[in-house]
Motif scaffolding. Sequence first.
Motif, mmCIF file in Angstrom:
data_model
loop_
_atom_site.group_PDB
_atom_site.id
_atom_site.type_symbol
_atom_site.label_atom_id
_atom_site.label_comp_id
_atom_site.label_asym_id
_atom_site.label_seq_id
_atom_site.Cartn_x
_atom_site.Cartn_y
_atom_site.Cartn_z
ATOM 1 N N ALA A 1 0.830 -1.210 0.000
ATOM 2 C CA ALA A 1 0.000 0.000 0.000
ATOM 3 C C ALA A 1 0.862 1.257 0.000
ATOM 4 O O ALA A 1 0.433 2.321 -0.468
ATOM 5 C CB ALA A 1 -0.928 0.003 1.212
ATOM 6 N N MET A 2 2.087 1.135 0.509
ATOM 7 C CA MET A 2 2.971 2.296 0.579
ATOM 8 C C MET A 2 3.589 2.651 -0.770
ATOM 9 O O MET A 2 4.277 3.659 -0.899
ATOM 10 C CB MET A 2 4.051 2.045 1.630
ATOM 11 C CG MET A 2 3.459 1.886 3.017
ATOM 12 S SD MET A 2 4.639 1.431 4.277
ATOM 13 C CE MET A 2 3.517 1.152 5.676
ATOM 14 N N PHE A 3 3.356 1.793 -1.769
ATOM 15 C CA PHE A 3 3.809 2.080 -3.126
ATOM 16 C C PHE A 3 2.690 2.659 -3.991
ATOM 17 O O PHE A 3 2.899 2.916 -5.176
ATOM 18 C CB PHE A 3 4.359 0.807 -3.779
ATOM 19 C CG PHE A 3 5.665 0.342 -3.188
ATOM 20 C CD1 PHE A 3 6.868 0.812 -3.691
ATOM 21 C CD2 PHE A 3 5.681 -0.554 -2.134
ATOM 22 C CE1 PHE A 3 8.073 0.394 -3.160
ATOM 23 C CE2 PHE A 3 6.885 -0.991 -1.586
ATOM 24 C CZ PHE A 3 8.092 -0.511 -2.102
ATOM 25 N N THR A 4 1.496 2.833 -3.395
ATOM 26 C CA THR A 4 0.385 3.395 -4.153
ATOM 27 C C THR A 4 0.563 4.904 -4.316
ATOM 28 O O THR A 4 1.287 5.558 -3.553
ATOM 29 C CB THR A 4 -0.953 3.108 -3.448
ATOM 30 O OG1 THR A 4 -0.937 3.703 -2.139
ATOM 31 C CG2 THR A 4 -1.174 1.610 -3.297
ATOM 32 N N ALA B 1 2.013 10.231 -2.335
ATOM 33 C CA ALA B 1 1.696 11.655 -2.378
ATOM 34 C C ALA B 1 1.600 12.244 -0.965
ATOM 35 O O ALA B 1 1.884 13.429 -0.758
ATOM 36 C CB ALA B 1 0.383 11.875 -3.118
ATOM 37 N N ALA B 2 1.227 11.403 0.003
ATOM 38 C CA ALA B 2 1.060 11.889 1.375
ATOM 39 C C ALA B 2 2.349 11.842 2.176
ATOM 40 O O ALA B 2 2.568 12.676 3.061
ATOM 41 C CB ALA B 2 -0.017 11.059 2.086
ATOM 42 N N VAL B 3 3.200 10.857 1.902
ATOM 43 C CA VAL B 3 4.443 10.681 2.670
ATOM 44 C C VAL B 3 5.611 10.607 1.694
ATOM 45 O O VAL B 3 5.595 9.820 0.753
ATOM 46 C CB VAL B 3 4.392 9.385 3.515
ATOM 47 C CG1 VAL B 3 5.671 9.238 4.330
ATOM 48 C CG2 VAL B 3 3.175 9.390 4.425
ATOM 49 N N LYS B 4 6.641 11.416 1.968
ATOM 50 C CA LYS B 4 7.779 11.463 1.061
ATOM 51 C C LYS B 4 9.098 11.392 1.846
ATOM 52 O O LYS B 4 9.119 11.535 3.067
ATOM 53 C CB LYS B 4 7.761 12.760 0.243
ATOM 54 C CG LYS B 4 6.494 12.965 -0.600
ATOM 55 C CD LYS B 4 6.530 14.285 -1.335
ATOM 56 C CE LYS B 4 5.244 14.529 -2.121
ATOM 57 N NZ LYS B 4 5.076 13.565 -3.211
ATOM 58 N N GLY B 5 10.171 11.161 1.100
ATOM 59 C CA GLY B 5 11.507 11.231 1.665
ATOM 60 C C GLY B 5 11.816 10.151 2.684
ATOM 61 O O GLY B 5 11.385 8.995 2.554
ATOM 62 N N VAL B 6 12.541 10.546 3.733
ATOM 63 C CA VAL B 6 12.976 9.612 4.775
ATOM 64 C C VAL B 6 11.784 9.010 5.497
ATOM 65 O O VAL B 6 11.803 7.832 5.894
ATOM 66 C CB VAL B 6 13.905 10.332 5.773
ATOM 67 C CG1 VAL B 6 14.324 9.383 6.899
ATOM 68 C CG2 VAL B 6 15.157 10.857 5.062
#
Length: 233
Positions: free
Chosen positions: A188-191, A196-201
């Motif tokens: 789900a974290m690759f959707t 769009a909601a979580v980026k970077g580290v």
Amino acid sequence: MRSDVEYSPVGEGLGMRDFWLYVWLRRVAVMATHVTSLGLTLVVSLLSRPGTSLFSWHPMCMSVAYCLCMTEGILLFSAEGSLFCFKSRKIKVRLHWFCQALVLIAAVTGLCFIVGSKNVSELQHLASWHSLLGVCTLTATVLQAACGICLIFPKLLCLSCPSARLKLYHATCGLVVYLLATVTVISAMFTDWFQAAVKGVAWWAFLLLPLFPALVVMSQITNAYLPRKKLTS
């Protein structure tokens, strides 16, 4: 008839000092798993902003089902960090079934929301690895619940399999379902929505976060059910 397999206690072969260190580390790991599962559920729920759209309810329902309820339902039987460690096993079994019932209710609700959202947006169903894994996970969850019913009502269902073996099957299948759910959560974290909601580290941290509860659950089940040595005559 007595089985020729003996299940060794946790810490067998360790010195007392090493044994207590091992138990302390396991207790810390289980308590950290409680925090991780609750924290992950809360963060996903906040990110999804439930009520803003039909889709917004899907991540929240699924995180409640698999990150929180399923994890807590399994950790009920942990000897090191169960929140109900002073309760009898009978009560733990009832709480376990309550948690698993919540898993099914929340998961089916989440499924209904994503189906409704795709229908409204006229998007194709089962078009990603995450959706395919989700269907497999939900199907396995239903089958696992049916296995649990067989364990509780073996006489009513006229099952001849010994209770100990049914427990082993149930625990093994439960581990498979949990690992499948973990893979689904990670996918789900690759959707597009999550990226769009979580980026970077922060995204990398979330990617690794579900693996910790999976390792703790795997350790709990294998320590409880895997045979360690054969009895000698």
